[in-house]
Design a protein around this motif. Sequence first.
Motif: not given
Lengths: 241, 267
Positions: B226, B233-234, B236
Amino acid sequence: MIHLIKNMLFRKKTYLFLAIVLALFNFILIRNYALFQDGYSLNSIVSELPEGIKLLILIRGYNLDSFNDYYRYCVKGIAIIIYIYAFAKGIDATKSSNYELKMIRISRTKNYLYNLLEFTLKLLIVLLPSLLVAMLSALVYSKNGYLTILYSFIIILIISLFFYSLATISNGRIRIILWISYGILSIILAYVACRLKYLGFISIIEMFQYKYFMFAILGYLIISIPITLIGIFKYRNLDFK
Amino acid sequence: MIIIQNEFVRSRRPYIISSIVLSAIIILSFSLYPLYYSNLDYFKALFDKFPPTTLSFLGIAYDYGNILSYYTFIFTFLAIICAFRALLVGMRIFSIDNLEQRARFYYVKPIERKRVFLYKVIGNLAWLVISFVWYHLLSFILILIFKRNSISNLTILQINTSLLLLEIVFFFIGLIVGSFLKKEHRLWVFALVIVIIFKCISFIDSSLKIVILRYINPFSYFTVSEIIEAGKYQYRFLIVTVVIVFFLYQFCSGIYENEEIGGDSFD
């Protein structure tokens, strides 16, 4: 007696972790098989491997696209973990159980049998969730192989009890030598079994592969009884300090 | 400051040993990259026979020839080692006071327990950061040496930082588990089992796509594939990491404040 077993059962709870891990392993094994059934073939991956590796990982003679063979092959890994656990518990039983002897005045024979009973209960607690998870996963993903799973767990149970008894009959360094030599012997037999199929049921590693494993199980049960008796005899004469 | 120093000095052994092990693994793995690259067709044919879920679980990315996809594969195993290390170190914080009689040292200081705990955590986090810097430099140099095409330096930093974040989360999980296992001597067994359980959850998450499992399992917070795809980064999961770390710290600090430091060995 119930109080004593309850006390022994919940003194150390490492086996509960083992139960969780093995149940998860079983689910992953069967789920992985289902993933490969979606247009992929495990046999074709194995066929790409060099002959030496195939012999090393003891995969020859298995048709991994069939669930029964796939499960028999993979369960070997789980079985070895439990055999080691059983052997370690057998060693522990003759080391620390003098604690119970001091606290509650019972004969050593009884104490040995209580330890054996405690181990059997622990083993069932370790194995039953895995069996349940494996059965349910098979029901969802493979739709067959229930008997293979059941047989595999019976083998693991009986051989673990055999190893437990084996660990109690001698002490210290001899136990380790015994364990290593039995392990080496079993691996040699497993290699031989790859070539000569009918020798496989003697090897604890390859037992899962054969239809006539009941003979082997019976053999191990018969061997286990004198070993247990020798274990009791030795335990009665142990000098606890 | 003296407590941080003491904690820093006395906790050095597991970090140094694990850093040496990590360095050896990463050097050995990258030295095999030219061999992998020269047999790329064989590996491509082999990987195509695996289902996508199994590939993603093993950390094998589709862009097989790229060194970053090779690094992703190594990274899967390095993450397991780092998580194990962080868990073990976190678990030892509670038990080590008794085992090495550190309570004798801490108990005589005119200082609150909460502060002692904070300093102990800082001492260990400092080691985590130092080992991260060492690891990052080493992996960065190795990637530069072996790379076949251009790679963003920021991506490498992000991938390696995800390892640090993973270690921090596992360190605090180790703290909370360690607070319940103060008298256990075989902590490595528990650490190993916890890592295996989380890794199993990873597989279940990647094969069954259950969203809630991603929030439970720290291995899924910052996946390398990802990071490579999105280049970030995500957010969340960054928030989840901060929240988890904050709550676990507060909880463990409360436990440390109320526990009997030193136990029998102090008398």
